[in-house]
Design an enzyme around this catalytic site. Sequence first.
Site, PDB file in Angstrom:
ATOM      1  N   ARG A 183       5.493  18.663   5.739  1.00 54.60           N
ATOM      2  CA  ARG A 183       4.930  17.964   4.768  1.00 54.60           C
ATOM      3  C   ARG A 183       3.396  17.622   4.888  1.00 54.60           C
ATOM      4  O   ARG A 183       3.090  17.178   5.862  1.00 54.60           O
ATOM      5  CB  ARG A 183       5.681  16.596   4.395  1.00 54.60           C
ATOM      6  CG  ARG A 183       5.700  15.999   2.973  1.00 54.60           C
ATOM      7  CD  ARG A 183       4.406  15.069   2.891  1.00 54.60           C
ATOM      8  NE  ARG A 183       4.287  14.915   1.364  1.00 54.60           N
ATOM      9  CZ  ARG A 183       4.710  14.013   0.685  1.00 54.60           C
ATOM     10  NH1 ARG A 183       5.327  12.906   1.159  1.00 54.60           N
ATOM     11  NH2 ARG A 183       3.921  13.722  -0.579  1.00 54.60           N
ATOM     12  N   HIS A 208      -8.207  48.640 -31.878  1.00 58.64           N
ATOM     13  CA  HIS A 208      -9.607  49.064 -31.283  1.00 58.64           C
ATOM     14  C   HIS A 208     -10.600  48.513 -32.375  1.00 58.64           C
ATOM     15  O   HIS A 208     -11.796  49.015 -32.521  1.00 58.64           O
ATOM     16  CB  HIS A 208      -9.757  50.333 -31.151  1.00 58.64           C
ATOM     17  CG  HIS A 208      -8.975  50.943 -30.161  1.00 58.64           C
ATOM     18  ND1 HIS A 208      -9.012  50.878 -28.487  1.00 58.64           N
ATOM     19  CD2 HIS A 208      -7.943  51.787 -30.271  1.00 58.64           C
ATOM     20  CE1 HIS A 208      -7.881  51.480 -28.193  1.00 58.64           C
ATOM     21  NE2 HIS A 208      -7.254  51.882 -29.039  1.00 58.64           N
ATOM     22  N   SER A 258     -19.268  22.120 -42.314  1.00 57.51           N
ATOM     23  CA  SER A 258     -20.275  22.162 -41.768  1.00 57.51           C
ATOM     24  C   SER A 258     -21.255  21.032 -41.972  1.00 57.51           C
ATOM     25  O   SER A 258     -21.227  20.754 -43.300  1.00 57.51           O
ATOM     26  CB  SER A 258     -20.929  23.439 -41.876  1.00 57.51           C
ATOM     27  OG  SER A 258     -22.222  23.648 -41.251  1.00 57.51           O
ATOM     28  N   THR A 269      13.829   8.764   2.175  1.00 59.03           N
ATOM     29  CA  THR A 269      12.241   8.710   2.398  1.00 59.03           C
ATOM     30  C   THR A 269      11.730   8.771   0.831  1.00 59.03           C
ATOM     31  O   THR A 269      12.556   9.130  -0.070  1.00 59.03           O
ATOM     32  CB  THR A 269      11.880  10.097   2.991  1.00 59.03           C
ATOM     33  OG1 THR A 269      10.499   9.864   3.315  1.00 59.03           O
ATOM     34  CG2 THR A 269      12.145  11.429   2.442  1.00 59.03           C
ATOM     35  N   SER A 270      10.430   8.662   0.916  1.00 60.01           N
ATOM     36  CA  SER A 270      10.099   8.370  -0.624  1.00 60.01           C
ATOM     37  C   SER A 270       9.935   9.441  -1.502  1.00 60.01           C
ATOM     38  O   SER A 270      10.090   9.612  -2.640  1.00 60.01           O
ATOM     39  CB  SER A 270       8.350   7.957  -0.403  1.00 60.01           C
ATOM     40  OG  SER A 270       7.852   8.942   0.490  1.00 60.01           O
ATOM     41  N   ASN A 327       0.764  -1.129   0.022  1.00 60.15           N
ATOM     42  CA  ASN A 327       0.105   0.123  -0.035  1.00 60.15           C
ATOM     43  C   ASN A 327       0.742   1.212  -0.045  1.00 60.15           C
ATOM     44  O   ASN A 327       0.579   2.268   0.591  1.00 60.15           O
ATOM     45  CB  ASN A 327      -0.905   0.004   1.053  1.00 60.15           C
ATOM     46  CG  ASN A 327      -2.228   1.041   0.927  1.00 60.15           C
ATOM     47  OD1 ASN A 327      -2.458   1.207  -0.093  1.00 60.15           O
ATOM     48  ND2 ASN A 327      -2.538   1.771   1.987  1.00 60.15           N
ATOM     49  N   HIS A 328       2.051   0.938  -0.518  1.00 55.90           N
ATOM     50  CA  HIS A 328       3.218   2.408  -0.680  1.00 55.90           C
ATOM     51  C   HIS A 328       3.716   2.179  -2.034  1.00 55.90           C
ATOM     52  O   HIS A 328       4.599   1.026  -2.359  1.00 55.90           O
ATOM     53  CB  HIS A 328       3.949   2.321   0.500  1.00 55.90           C
ATOM     54  CG  HIS A 328       4.778   3.596   0.588  1.00 55.90           C
ATOM     55  ND1 HIS A 328       5.894   3.993  -0.269  1.00 55.90           N
ATOM     56  CD2 HIS A 328       4.564   4.578   1.525  1.00 55.90           C
ATOM     57  CE1 HIS A 328       6.125   4.939   0.109  1.00 55.90           C
ATOM     58  NE2 HIS A 328       5.455   5.380   1.303  1.00 55.90           N
ATOM     59  N   SER A 337       1.001  15.143  -3.943  1.00 59.78           N
ATOM     60  CA  SER A 337       1.255  13.667  -4.258  1.00 59.78           C
ATOM     61  C   SER A 337       0.258  13.672  -5.382  1.00 59.78           C
ATOM     62  O   SER A 337       0.586  13.320  -6.693  1.00 59.78           O
ATOM     63  CB  SER A 337       1.237  12.741  -3.360  1.00 59.78           C
ATOM     64  OG  SER A 337       1.200  11.500  -3.958  1.00 59.78           O
TER      65      SER A 337
END
Length: 445
Positions: A332, A167, A292, A118-119, A87-88, A337
Amino acid sequence: MSLSPLTAVSPIDGRYHSATKDLAAFFSEAALIKYRVFVEIEYFIALTDTGISQLSRLSDKVALRSIYENFSESDAQRVKDLEKTTNHDVKAVEYFIKEKFDTLGLGDSKEFIHFGLTSQDINNTAIPYSWKEAFNSIYYPSINELIKELEGMAEEWKAIPMLAKTHGQPASPTRLGKEVAVFVERLGVQLNQLKAVPFSAKFGGATGNFNAHHIAYPANDWVAFGNHFVNDVLGLHRSQKTTQIEHYDNFAAHCDALKRINSILIDLCRDIWTYISMDYFKQQIIAGQIGSSAMPHKVNPIDFENAEGNLGLANALFEHLAAKLPISRLQRDLTDSTVLRNIGVPFSHTLIAFKSIIRGLKKLILNEDVIQADLEKNWAVVAEAIQTILRREGYPKPYEALKDLTRTNNAINQESIAAFIDTLDVTDSLKEELKAITPWNYTGV
Protein backbone atom coordinates in the site's frame (compact mmCIF):
# COMPACT_ATOMS: atom_id res chain seq x y z
CA MET A 1 -14.86 35.30 1.49
CA SER A 2 -17.49 32.65 2.20
CA LEU A 3 -17.95 29.72 -0.17
CA SER A 4 -20.82 30.10 -2.61
CA PRO A 5 -21.47 29.36 -6.31
CA LEU A 6 -19.95 32.81 -6.99
CA THR A 7 -16.78 32.25 -4.95
CA ALA A 8 -16.11 28.55 -5.64
CA VAL A 9 -12.82 27.86 -7.41
CA SER A 10 -14.23 24.92 -9.35
CA PRO A 11 -17.01 25.66 -11.87
CA ILE A 12 -18.59 22.39 -10.72
CA ASP A 13 -19.54 24.10 -7.46
CA GLY A 14 -19.71 27.53 -9.07
CA ARG A 15 -21.12 28.22 -12.52
CA TYR A 16 -22.58 24.72 -12.86
CA HIS A 17 -23.74 24.30 -9.27
CA SER A 18 -27.39 23.92 -10.26
CA ALA A 19 -26.47 21.03 -12.58
CA THR A 20 -24.24 19.19 -10.10
CA LYS A 21 -25.62 19.97 -6.65
CA ASP A 22 -27.36 16.58 -6.35
CA LEU A 23 -23.95 14.89 -6.51
CA ALA A 24 -23.00 16.37 -3.14
CA ALA A 25 -25.00 13.56 -1.54
CA PHE A 26 -22.47 11.08 -2.93
CA PHE A 27 -19.12 12.79 -3.44
CA SER A 28 -18.82 15.65 -0.94
CA GLU A 29 -16.68 15.46 2.20
CA ALA A 30 -19.83 15.20 4.30
CA ALA A 31 -21.10 12.36 2.10
CA LEU A 32 -17.84 10.44 2.42
CA ILE A 33 -18.02 10.77 6.19
CA LYS A 34 -21.65 9.61 6.21
CA TYR A 35 -20.84 6.53 4.10
CA ARG A 36 -17.94 5.70 6.41
CA VAL A 37 -20.29 5.93 9.40
CA PHE A 38 -22.76 3.70 7.54
CA VAL A 39 -20.13 0.99 6.95
CA GLU A 40 -18.84 1.15 10.55
CA ILE A 41 -22.35 0.80 11.97
CA GLU A 42 -23.36 -2.04 9.66
CA TYR A 43 -20.07 -3.80 10.41
CA PHE A 44 -20.71 -3.54 14.14
CA ILE A 45 -24.22 -4.95 13.69
CA ALA A 46 -22.80 -7.77 11.55
CA LEU A 47 -20.39 -8.61 14.40
CA THR A 48 -23.28 -8.77 16.84
CA ASP A 49 -25.03 -11.22 14.54
CA THR A 50 -22.05 -13.56 14.96
CA GLY A 51 -22.32 -13.30 18.76
CA ILE A 52 -18.98 -11.54 19.18
CA SER A 53 -20.50 -8.32 20.45
CA GLN A 54 -23.90 -8.10 22.02
CA LEU A 55 -26.86 -5.78 21.57
CA SER A 56 -29.40 -6.29 24.31
CA ARG A 57 -32.46 -5.30 22.29
CA LEU A 58 -33.55 -5.25 18.66
CA SER A 59 -34.31 -1.59 19.24
CA ASP A 60 -30.57 -1.04 19.73
CA LYS A 61 -30.00 -1.90 16.07
CA VAL A 62 -32.67 0.62 15.09
CA ALA A 63 -31.01 3.23 17.25
CA LEU A 64 -27.58 2.48 15.76
CA ARG A 65 -28.86 2.72 12.19
CA SER A 66 -30.45 6.04 13.01
CA ILE A 67 -26.90 7.41 13.46
CA TYR A 68 -26.29 7.26 9.70
CA GLU A 69 -29.93 7.55 8.63
CA ASN A 70 -30.23 10.88 10.44
CA PHE A 71 -26.66 11.97 9.77
CA SER A 72 -26.55 15.76 9.61
CA GLU A 73 -24.18 18.47 8.51
CA SER A 74 -23.47 19.19 12.18
CA ASP A 75 -22.53 15.51 12.63
CA ALA A 76 -20.10 15.82 9.74
CA GLN A 77 -18.64 18.92 11.32
CA ARG A 78 -18.18 17.07 14.60
CA VAL A 79 -16.16 14.42 12.77
CA LYS A 80 -14.03 17.16 11.17
CA ASP A 81 -13.47 18.71 14.60
CA LEU A 82 -12.31 15.33 15.94
CA GLU A 83 -10.01 14.97 12.94
CA LYS A 84 -8.21 18.14 13.99
CA THR A 85 -7.03 16.14 17.02
CA THR A 86 -6.57 12.71 15.46
CA ASN A 87 -5.12 13.95 12.17
CA HIS A 88 -6.76 10.80 10.79
CA ASP A 89 -10.10 10.95 9.02
CA VAL A 90 -11.27 7.38 9.65
CA LYS A 91 -10.17 7.39 13.30
CA ALA A 92 -12.24 10.55 13.73
CA VAL A 93 -15.26 8.62 12.45
CA GLU A 94 -14.58 5.87 14.99
CA TYR A 95 -14.43 8.40 17.84
CA PHE A 96 -17.61 10.07 16.64
CA ILE A 97 -19.48 6.75 16.70
CA LYS A 98 -18.11 6.00 20.18
CA GLU A 99 -19.59 9.29 21.35
CA LYS A 100 -22.93 8.21 19.91
CA PHE A 101 -22.64 4.84 21.66
CA ASP A 102 -22.16 6.60 24.98
CA THR A 103 -25.25 8.69 24.31
CA LEU A 104 -27.26 5.55 23.51
CA GLY A 105 -26.05 3.74 26.64
CA LEU A 106 -24.00 1.27 24.63
CA GLY A 107 -20.61 2.27 25.98
CA ASP A 108 -19.77 -1.29 27.06
CA SER A 109 -19.74 -2.37 23.41
CA LYS A 110 -17.92 0.51 21.82
CA GLU A 111 -14.51 -1.18 21.61
CA PHE A 112 -16.02 -3.42 18.95
CA ILE A 113 -16.40 -0.39 16.72
CA HIS A 114 -13.79 -0.72 13.95
CA PHE A 115 -12.76 -4.05 15.51
CA GLY A 116 -9.82 -5.64 13.68
CA LEU A 117 -10.08 -3.22 10.77
CA THR A 118 -7.76 -0.80 9.03
CA SER A 119 -8.96 2.46 7.52
CA GLN A 120 -9.04 1.01 4.02
CA ASP A 121 -11.62 -1.57 5.05
CA ILE A 122 -13.87 1.43 5.56
CA ASN A 123 -12.72 3.56 2.64
CA ASN A 124 -12.69 0.70 0.15
CA THR A 125 -16.28 -0.18 1.01
CA ALA A 126 -17.71 3.29 1.64
CA ILE A 127 -16.38 4.74 -1.62
CA PRO A 128 -17.57 1.95 -3.95
CA TYR A 129 -20.90 2.02 -2.11
CA SER A 130 -21.28 5.76 -2.74
CA TRP A 131 -20.07 5.23 -6.34
CA LYS A 132 -22.76 2.59 -6.86
CA GLU A 133 -25.41 4.80 -5.27
CA ALA A 134 -24.47 7.69 -7.56
CA PHE A 135 -24.77 5.43 -10.59
CA ASN A 136 -28.21 4.19 -9.60
CA SER A 137 -29.56 7.54 -8.43
CA ILE A 138 -27.98 9.97 -10.91
CA TYR A 139 -25.99 8.44 -13.77
CA TYR A 140 -28.35 5.81 -15.10
CA PRO A 141 -31.47 8.02 -14.98
CA SER A 142 -29.54 10.81 -16.73
CA ILE A 143 -28.05 8.69 -19.53
CA ASN A 144 -31.39 6.94 -20.00
CA GLU A 145 -33.12 10.31 -20.39
CA LEU A 146 -30.57 11.26 -23.05
CA ILE A 147 -30.97 7.96 -24.90
CA LYS A 148 -34.77 8.28 -24.76
CA GLU A 149 -34.50 11.72 -26.37
CA LEU A 150 -32.36 10.23 -29.16
CA GLU A 151 -34.76 7.31 -29.60
CA GLY A 152 -37.61 9.77 -30.09
CA MET A 153 -35.65 11.66 -32.74
CA ALA A 154 -34.69 8.43 -34.50
CA GLU A 155 -38.34 7.41 -34.69
CA GLU A 156 -39.61 10.85 -35.71
CA TRP A 157 -37.07 11.19 -38.53
CA LYS A 158 -36.84 7.56 -39.65
CA ALA A 159 -38.32 8.34 -43.08
CA ILE A 160 -36.33 11.53 -43.77
CA PRO A 161 -33.85 10.86 -46.63
CA MET A 162 -30.53 12.64 -46.19
CA LEU A 163 -27.33 12.92 -48.16
CA ALA A 164 -24.56 11.05 -46.38
CA LYS A 165 -21.08 12.52 -46.17
CA THR A 166 -18.06 10.24 -46.11
CA HIS A 167 -14.67 11.97 -46.02
CA GLY A 168 -16.74 15.17 -46.12
CA GLN A 169 -17.93 14.33 -49.64
CA PRO A 170 -21.42 13.41 -50.90
CA ALA A 171 -22.07 9.69 -50.49
CA SER A 172 -24.92 7.20 -50.85
CA PRO A 173 -28.04 8.66 -49.22
CA THR A 174 -29.12 7.53 -45.79
CA ARG A 175 -31.96 8.45 -43.47
CA LEU A 176 -31.67 10.99 -40.71
CA GLY A 177 -33.45 8.80 -38.18
CA LYS A 178 -31.10 5.91 -38.88
CA GLU A 179 -28.06 8.12 -38.31
CA VAL A 180 -29.46 9.07 -34.89
CA ALA A 181 -30.24 5.40 -34.21
CA VAL A 182 -26.53 4.63 -34.72
CA PHE A 183 -25.80 6.55 -31.54
CA VAL A 184 -28.69 4.90 -29.68
CA GLU A 185 -27.23 1.48 -30.45
CA ARG A 186 -23.67 2.45 -29.60
CA LEU A 187 -24.69 3.94 -26.26
CA GLY A 188 -26.85 0.92 -25.42
CA VAL A 189 -24.05 -1.55 -26.07
CA GLN A 190 -21.55 0.38 -23.96
CA LEU A 191 -24.09 0.95 -21.19
CA ASN A 192 -24.64 -2.81 -20.93
CA GLN A 193 -20.88 -3.33 -20.69
CA LEU A 194 -20.69 -0.70 -17.95
CA LYS A 195 -23.46 -2.40 -15.98
CA ALA A 196 -21.62 -5.73 -16.20
CA VAL A 197 -18.65 -4.41 -14.19
CA PRO A 198 -18.94 -5.27 -10.46
CA PHE A 199 -18.61 -2.64 -7.74
CA SER A 200 -15.63 -4.23 -6.03
CA ALA A 201 -14.60 -3.65 -2.44
CA LYS A 202 -11.72 -4.64 -0.17
CA PHE A 203 -12.42 -5.95 3.32
CA GLY A 204 -9.84 -8.04 5.14
CA GLY A 205 -7.81 -6.15 7.72
CA ALA A 206 -4.43 -4.46 7.66
CA THR A 207 -2.92 -6.48 4.79
CA GLY A 208 -5.97 -8.33 3.54
CA ASN A 209 -5.55 -11.53 5.59
CA PHE A 210 -7.90 -10.91 8.55
CA ASN A 211 -4.83 -11.12 10.81
CA ALA A 212 -6.37 -9.31 13.79
CA HIS A 213 -9.73 -11.04 13.46
CA HIS A 214 -8.14 -14.46 13.26
CA ILE A 215 -5.79 -13.97 16.20
CA ALA A 216 -8.69 -12.86 18.40
CA TYR A 217 -11.27 -15.43 17.24
CA PRO A 218 -9.42 -18.22 15.40
CA ALA A 219 -12.46 -20.48 15.24
CA ASN A 220 -14.46 -18.03 13.16
CA ASP A 221 -14.57 -18.24 9.37
CA TRP A 222 -13.65 -14.65 8.70
CA VAL A 223 -13.49 -15.00 4.93
CA ALA A 224 -17.10 -16.18 4.94
CA PHE A 225 -17.99 -13.32 7.28
CA GLY A 226 -16.30 -10.78 5.02
CA ASN A 227 -18.00 -12.17 1.94
CA HIS A 228 -21.40 -12.05 3.60
CA PHE A 229 -20.89 -8.54 4.93
CA VAL A 230 -19.61 -7.02 1.68
CA ASN A 231 -21.68 -9.01 -0.82
CA ASP A 232 -24.96 -9.47 1.04
CA VAL A 233 -25.17 -6.61 3.52
CA LEU A 234 -23.53 -3.87 1.45
CA GLY A 235 -24.47 -5.26 -1.96
CA LEU A 236 -20.92 -4.92 -3.30
CA HIS A 237 -18.46 -7.52 -4.62
CA ARG A 238 -15.68 -8.51 -2.22
CA SER A 239 -12.25 -8.97 -3.79
CA GLN A 240 -10.84 -12.18 -2.32
CA LYS A 241 -7.08 -11.61 -2.47
CA THR A 242 -5.96 -8.07 -1.69
CA THR A 243 -3.21 -6.04 -0.09
CA GLN A 244 -4.19 -3.31 2.36
CA ILE A 245 -6.28 -1.70 -0.35
CA GLU A 246 -8.70 -2.66 -3.10
CA HIS A 247 -6.78 -3.20 -6.32
CA TYR A 248 -9.25 -0.96 -8.23
CA ASP A 249 -9.17 -3.02 -11.42
CA ASN A 250 -12.95 -3.00 -11.68
CA PHE A 251 -13.10 0.66 -10.72
CA ALA A 252 -10.69 1.31 -13.59
CA ALA A 253 -13.01 -0.70 -15.85
CA HIS A 254 -15.87 1.58 -14.79
CA CYS A 255 -13.78 4.61 -15.72
CA ASP A 256 -12.85 3.11 -19.09
CA ALA A 257 -16.50 2.30 -19.83
CA LEU A 258 -17.59 5.81 -18.83
CA LYS A 259 -14.88 7.23 -21.05
CA ARG A 260 -16.10 5.21 -24.05
CA ILE A 261 -19.66 6.42 -23.52
CA ASN A 262 -18.40 9.99 -23.30
CA SER A 263 -16.38 9.52 -26.49
CA ILE A 264 -19.53 8.40 -28.30
CA LEU A 265 -21.27 11.52 -27.03
CA ILE A 266 -18.41 13.73 -28.24
CA ASP A 267 -18.92 12.14 -31.65
CA LEU A 268 -22.65 12.91 -31.41
CA CYS A 269 -21.99 16.52 -30.39
CA ARG A 270 -19.64 17.08 -33.32
CA ASP A 271 -22.09 15.54 -35.80
CA ILE A 272 -25.03 17.61 -34.55
CA TRP A 273 -22.81 20.72 -34.54
CA THR A 274 -21.90 20.00 -38.17
CA TYR A 275 -25.52 19.44 -39.20
CA ILE A 276 -26.38 22.79 -37.62
CA SER A 277 -23.54 24.46 -39.55
CA MET A 278 -24.95 22.86 -42.74
CA ASP A 279 -28.35 24.35 -41.88
CA TYR A 280 -29.93 20.89 -41.62
CA PHE A 281 -31.15 22.05 -38.21
CA LYS A 282 -32.33 25.37 -36.93
CA GLN A 283 -32.36 26.05 -33.19
CA GLN A 284 -35.24 27.34 -31.15
CA ILE A 285 -34.72 30.95 -30.15
CA ILE A 286 -35.25 31.56 -26.45
CA ALA A 287 -36.65 35.00 -25.68
CA GLY A 288 -34.00 37.29 -24.21
CA GLN A 289 -31.06 35.00 -24.96
CA ILE A 290 -28.13 36.27 -27.06
CA GLY A 291 -26.09 34.14 -29.43
CA SER A 292 -23.27 36.59 -30.06
CA SER A 293 -22.32 39.81 -28.30
CA ALA A 294 -21.46 41.38 -31.68
CA MET A 295 -23.58 39.59 -34.31
CA PRO A 296 -27.30 39.73 -33.51
CA HIS A 297 -28.31 37.17 -36.15
CA LYS A 298 -26.38 34.29 -34.59
CA VAL A 299 -27.81 31.40 -32.60
CA ASN A 300 -24.72 29.41 -31.69
CA PRO A 301 -24.76 25.63 -30.95
CA ILE A 302 -23.38 26.31 -27.49
CA ASP A 303 -25.06 23.36 -25.76
CA PHE A 304 -23.15 20.87 -27.90
CA GLU A 305 -19.91 22.84 -27.57
CA ASN A 306 -20.34 23.02 -23.79
CA ALA A 307 -21.01 19.29 -23.66
CA GLU A 308 -17.97 18.47 -25.79
CA GLY A 309 -15.71 20.51 -23.53
CA ASN A 310 -17.05 18.92 -20.35
CA LEU A 311 -16.86 15.42 -21.80
CA GLY A 312 -13.23 16.05 -22.73
CA LEU A 313 -12.44 17.15 -19.18
CA ALA A 314 -14.24 14.14 -17.75
CA ASN A 315 -12.37 11.74 -20.02
CA ALA A 316 -8.99 13.20 -19.10
CA LEU A 317 -9.75 12.53 -15.43
CA PHE A 318 -11.28 9.09 -16.05
CA GLU A 319 -8.12 8.25 -17.99
CA HIS A 320 -5.95 9.24 -15.02
CA LEU A 321 -8.12 7.35 -12.53
CA ALA A 322 -8.05 4.20 -14.65
CA ALA A 323 -4.28 4.41 -15.15
CA LYS A 324 -3.26 5.40 -11.63
CA LEU A 325 -5.53 3.62 -9.16
CA PRO A 326 -4.61 -0.02 -10.00
CA ILE A 327 -0.95 0.79 -9.22
CA SER A 328 0.23 0.85 -5.59
CA ARG A 329 3.69 0.23 -4.16
CA LEU A 330 3.95 -3.15 -2.42
CA GLN A 331 1.08 -3.64 0.03
CA ARG A 332 0.00 0.00 0.00
CA ASP A 333 0.98 3.59 -0.63
CA LEU A 334 -1.16 6.67 -0.08
CA THR A 335 -1.41 7.98 -3.63
CA ASP A 336 -4.86 6.45 -4.14
CA SER A 337 -6.30 8.39 -1.20
CA THR A 338 -6.14 11.91 -2.62
CA VAL A 339 -7.02 10.67 -6.11
CA LEU A 340 -10.16 8.90 -4.87
CA ARG A 341 -11.41 12.12 -3.32
CA ASN A 342 -11.78 13.46 -6.86
CA ILE A 343 -13.98 10.75 -8.37
CA GLY A 344 -16.95 13.11 -8.22
CA VAL A 345 -15.18 15.59 -10.52
CA PRO A 346 -15.33 13.63 -13.82
CA PHE A 347 -18.75 12.37 -12.77
CA SER A 348 -19.84 16.00 -12.43
CA HIS A 349 -18.44 17.08 -15.80
CA THR A 350 -20.20 14.10 -17.36
CA LEU A 351 -23.52 15.08 -15.77
CA ILE A 352 -23.10 18.69 -16.95
CA ALA A 353 -22.55 17.37 -20.47
CA PHE A 354 -25.61 15.11 -20.36
CA LYS A 355 -27.81 18.04 -19.38
CA SER A 356 -26.28 20.26 -22.06
CA ILE A 357 -26.86 17.64 -24.78
CA ILE A 358 -30.47 17.09 -23.74
CA ARG A 359 -31.04 20.84 -23.69
CA GLY A 360 -29.47 21.18 -27.14
CA LEU A 361 -31.44 18.29 -28.63
CA LYS A 362 -34.71 19.79 -27.44
CA LYS A 363 -33.87 23.02 -29.30
CA LEU A 364 -33.36 21.38 -32.69
CA ILE A 365 -35.78 22.23 -35.49
CA LEU A 366 -35.53 20.09 -38.62
CA ASN A 367 -34.88 22.16 -41.76
CA GLU A 368 -36.13 19.62 -44.26
CA ASP A 369 -36.03 22.04 -47.19
CA VAL A 370 -32.24 22.31 -46.97
CA ILE A 371 -31.86 18.54 -46.61
CA GLN A 372 -34.02 18.01 -49.71
CA ALA A 373 -32.11 20.67 -51.65
CA ASP A 374 -28.81 18.98 -50.81
CA LEU A 375 -30.11 15.74 -52.26
CA GLU A 376 -31.31 17.55 -55.39
CA LYS A 377 -27.83 18.97 -55.94
CA ASN A 378 -26.21 15.54 -55.73
CA TRP A 379 -27.83 13.24 -58.27
CA ALA A 380 -24.39 11.75 -58.84
CA VAL A 381 -24.89 9.58 -55.75
CA VAL A 382 -27.32 7.33 -57.65
CA ALA A 383 -24.41 6.21 -59.85
CA GLU A 384 -23.60 3.48 -57.33
CA ALA A 385 -27.13 2.11 -57.66
CA ILE A 386 -27.09 2.18 -61.47
CA GLN A 387 -23.73 0.48 -61.84
CA THR A 388 -24.70 -2.18 -59.28
CA ILE A 389 -27.83 -3.09 -61.23
CA LEU A 390 -25.81 -3.14 -64.44
CA ARG A 391 -23.39 -5.55 -62.75
CA ARG A 392 -26.37 -7.72 -61.87
CA GLU A 393 -27.35 -7.75 -65.56
CA GLY A 394 -23.82 -8.60 -66.76
CA TYR A 395 -23.35 -5.26 -68.49
CA PRO A 396 -19.66 -4.72 -69.50
CA LYS A 397 -17.60 -2.35 -67.36
CA PRO A 398 -20.49 -0.56 -65.65
CA TYR A 399 -18.32 1.08 -62.98
CA GLU A 400 -16.08 2.68 -65.57
CA ALA A 401 -19.06 3.94 -67.57
CA LEU A 402 -20.55 5.64 -64.52
CA LYS A 403 -17.18 6.99 -63.44
CA ASP A 404 -16.79 8.78 -66.77
CA LEU A 405 -20.25 10.29 -66.42
CA THR A 406 -19.96 11.47 -62.82
CA ARG A 407 -16.45 12.92 -63.10
CA THR A 408 -17.20 15.31 -65.94
CA ASN A 409 -17.52 18.99 -65.26
CA ASN A 410 -21.06 18.99 -66.59
CA ALA A 411 -23.94 19.22 -64.18
CA ILE A 412 -25.22 15.88 -62.95
CA ASN A 413 -28.97 16.01 -62.45
CA GLN A 414 -32.06 13.96 -63.12
CA GLU A 415 -32.04 14.89 -66.80
CA SER A 416 -28.38 14.03 -67.44
CA ILE A 417 -28.75 10.74 -65.57
CA ALA A 418 -31.82 9.87 -67.67
CA ALA A 419 -29.98 10.82 -70.85
CA PHE A 420 -27.08 8.56 -69.89
CA ILE A 421 -29.44 5.67 -69.20
CA ASP A 422 -30.99 6.11 -72.65
CA THR A 423 -27.55 5.50 -74.21
CA LEU A 424 -27.20 2.11 -72.55
CA ASP A 425 -27.69 -1.02 -74.61
CA VAL A 426 -30.27 -2.54 -72.28
CA THR A 427 -33.99 -3.32 -72.42
CA ASP A 428 -36.60 -0.61 -72.03
CA SER A 429 -37.87 -2.21 -68.81
CA LEU A 430 -34.37 -2.06 -67.31
CA LYS A 431 -34.07 1.58 -68.34
CA GLU A 432 -37.32 2.33 -66.53
CA GLU A 433 -36.01 0.52 -63.44
CA LEU A 434 -32.84 2.63 -63.52
CA LYS A 435 -34.69 5.90 -64.10
CA ALA A 436 -36.88 5.21 -61.06
CA ILE A 437 -33.85 5.50 -58.78
CA THR A 438 -33.56 8.90 -57.09
CA PRO A 439 -31.51 10.37 -54.23
CA TRP A 440 -34.71 10.22 -52.13
CA ASN A 441 -35.48 6.53 -52.55
CA TYR A 442 -31.93 5.16 -52.76
CA THR A 443 -31.64 4.89 -48.99
CA GLY A 444 -31.23 1.18 -48.39
CA VAL A 445 -33.12 -0.85 -45.82
